[in-house]
Design an enzyme around this catalytic site. Structure first.
Site, PDB file in Angstrom:
ATOM      1  N   TYR A   1      -1.907   6.822   3.809  1.00 12.23           N
ATOM      2  CA  TYR A   1      -2.531   6.968   5.129  1.00 12.23           C
ATOM      3  C   TYR A   1      -2.653   8.431   5.557  1.00 12.23           C
ATOM      4  O   TYR A   1      -2.559   8.745   6.738  1.00 12.23           O
ATOM      5  CB  TYR A   1      -1.769   6.140   6.181  1.00 12.23           C
TER       6      TYR A   1
ATOM      7  N   CYS B   1      -7.150  22.339  17.139  1.00 11.11           N
ATOM      8  CA  CYS B   1      -7.074  22.748  18.542  1.00 11.11           C
ATOM      9  C   CYS B   1      -6.497  21.648  19.420  1.00 11.11           C
ATOM     10  O   CYS B   1      -7.211  21.061  20.240  1.00 11.11           O
ATOM     11  CB  CYS B   1      -8.453  23.168  19.017  1.00 11.11           C
TER      12      CYS B   1
ATOM     13  N   TYR C   1       1.576   8.593  15.258  1.00 11.20           N
ATOM     14  CA  TYR C   1       2.738   7.679  15.260  1.00 11.20           C
ATOM     15  C   TYR C   1       4.073   8.411  15.411  1.00 11.20           C
ATOM     16  O   TYR C   1       5.113   7.835  15.107  1.00 11.20           O
ATOM     17  CB  TYR C   1       2.826   6.893  13.950  1.00 11.20           C
TER      18      TYR C   1
ATOM     19  N   GLY D   1       0.847  -1.190   0.000  1.00 11.04           N
ATOM     20  CA  GLY D   1       0.000   0.000   0.000  1.00 11.04           C
ATOM     21  C   GLY D   1       0.880   1.236   0.000  1.00 11.04           C
ATOM     22  O   GLY D   1       1.037   1.939  -0.996  1.00 11.04           O
ATOM     23  N   ARG D   2       1.542   1.445   1.161  1.00  8.23           N
ATOM     24  CA  ARG D   2       2.369   2.637   1.351  1.00  8.23           C
ATOM     25  C   ARG D   2       3.389   2.822   0.218  1.00  8.23           C
ATOM     26  O   ARG D   2       3.513   3.910  -0.332  1.00  8.23           O
ATOM     27  CB  ARG D   2       3.120   2.505   2.678  1.00  8.23           C
TER      28      ARG D   2
ATOM     29  N   ARG E   1      -0.789  11.336  10.875  1.00  2.61           N
ATOM     30  CA  ARG E   1       0.335  10.441  11.182  1.00  2.61           C
ATOM     31  C   ARG E   1       1.345  11.013  12.178  1.00  2.61           C
ATOM     32  O   ARG E   1       1.803  10.272  13.059  1.00  2.61           O
ATOM     33  CB  ARG E   1       1.039   9.978   9.897  1.00  2.61           C
TER      34      ARG E   1
END
Ligand code: LLP
Length: 438
Positions: A394, A365, A338, A296-297, A334
């Protein structure tokens, strides 16, 4: 040989005479002007190139099939482009199935996967005629058999298993280790197979499926994975007199988000994978299996960048200078999820020297809404366009309307042409699902 997943920027990235960043022949500053920001910009050439590199890298293995992991980024145009490169799709929801079907994808090249598929999703997959369903647990084995029986159909399935491999990636994106929510534990495989052989007559078991994690840089974990899968396939075939011949080894190949990242090329990955298959086929004495790989990535990440407009800046005395942009954690969660790192450049000052260290903050915020920490950029002012690289995977697919902010548009660039492939949300879109009660 190098491959696209090792590039920080889309392959067509250049700087023009105005000192502006250009991708796919399009001046990013002009794109920002024309379509507004935040804006996802997807470079078709980069996307097609990595697909072709995968095919070339694995060309020495005849029985190879590529399934693009839709969860990385999915929309009609992405489905169409990736399908035209000969890829099938790994889908995990009704939404992904519906999108690929609507893009005209050959559904026999689609696999449905997931640890808690709904009855509707399983029925949809059967009705659409997907090539495979990867069955994740005992509950689903029985449910899927029942649903297929009710339609008088037999479904080709893979057993999703947890091979017990720990790879060095973020804890939240590890999936193949032992205490995982995904798949059958190795000790449960026999019971699953017995059930399929003896009771679940509407399931046609074709092989095994595993996925060991994401953003993987070490090739040796694939060695381990393939050894375990081939060994298991041989054991099952022998013990149950079956002829299982398919292995889906998942995705996971990493990309380069920062100069420090050094992912191996897809050619190196392919060499390790094909060598491991050759070795283990010989070791365990089985026929060469049909292999499915689900990246995918590494397919989509490098091809896409996100453009933002700079608004306020703030110098904390004796501390950080924050430069705030008009996007952040809702279009790219992300970094906050992560601690992911990204690279950034000022699109309209691409030929300026970096002169100050800043932190690029999002507009949401939350203090954690920081896109890029401590990065050296040229003097940044309000109205400048920041380009964050490698945002294909993602980002859009995990985007939200947090703070009731509209999701960005996406444009496809190719040969100096640009076209909207995802429209910017409108305020009307935002309330279109709200229902006002009395
Ligand atoms: N196959 C299966 C069964 C998967 O679970 C995944 C990703 C893939 C293939 C594709 O893996 P890739 O080639 O993209 O690494 N949201 C996280 C990544 C989650 C990955 C989940 N599974 C992130 O932003 O890093």
């Amino acid at each position: 040989m190098n491959s696209t997943n090792q590039s920080l920027k889309p392959l067509t990235t250049e700087i023009n005479d105005n000192g502006h960043l250009v991708i796919g022949g399009c001046d990013l500053t002009e794109l920002a002007d024309k379509y507004g920001t935040p804006l996802y910009v997807l470079d078709e050439k980069t996307l097609r190139t990595i697909c072709k590199e995968y095919k070339e890298a694995f060309s020495k293995y005849e029985k190879i099939n590529f399934l693009y992991a839709s969860k990385a980024m999915m929309n009609l145009s992405v489905a169409k482009i990736v399908a035209s490169e000969g890829f099938g799709f790994d889908c995990v929801s009704d939404g992904e199935l519906f999108t690929v079907k609507s893009a005209g994808v050959d559904m026999s090249k689609v696999l449905l996967n997931g640890n808690n598929k709904s009855v509707d999703e399983l029925n949809m997959a059967i009705d659409y005629g997907v090539g495979h369903i990867s069955v994740d647990n005992f509950f689903e084995l029985s449910l899927l058999n029942e649903l297929a029986a009710a339609k008088n159909k037999t479904v080709d399935v893979l057993l999703r298993i947890t091979p017990g491999i720990e790879c060095h990636t973020h804890e939240y994106i590890q999936t193949g280790h032992l205490d995982s929510k995904f798949g059958f534990d190795m000790t449960q495989i026999d019971e699953a197979i017995s059930l399929i052989c003896e009771q679940y007559k509407n399931l046609n078991l074709k092989g095994l499926h595993a996925h060991i994690g994401s953003q993987i840089f070490e090739t040796n974990v694939y060695n381990d994975e393939i050894d375990i899968l081939v060994k298991e396939l041989a054991r099952i075939n022998e013990k149950y007199s079956l002829n299982l011949s398919e292995l889906n080894i998942g995705g996971g190949i990493g990309v380069k988000y920062t100069e420090q990242d050094n992912p191996p090329s897809v050619f190196e990955f392919a060499d390790v994978i094909v060598d491991s298959i050759n070795k283990s086929v010989e070791k365990y004495g089985i026929e060469y299996p049909t292999i499915y790989i689900e990246p995918g990535r590494s397919i989509i990440s490098t091809a896409c960048v996100t453009l933002y407009t700079v608004g306020s800046s703030k110098q904390v005395p004796n501390a950080t200078k924050y430069v705030a942009v008009n996007g952040g954690m809702a279009d790219n969660p992300r970094p906050s999820l992560y601690q992911a790192e990204y690279s950034v450049q000022v699109a309209n000052k691409a030929d300026w020297t970096a002169s100050e260290k800043v932190t690029v903050a999002g507009r949401y915020c939350e203090s954690g809404d920081i896109l890029v920490k401590d990065v050296k950029l040229p003097q940044v002012e309000e109205g400048d366009i920041l380009c964050v690289f490698n945002t294909g995977a993602y980002n859009y697919s995990m985007s939200s309307n947090y703070n009731r902010v509209l999701k960005p548009a996406m444009v496809l660039v190719k040969n100096s042409q640009s076209a909207i492939i995802v429209k910017r949300e409108t305020l009307e879109d935002l309330i279109s699902h709200d229902v006002l009660t009395e």
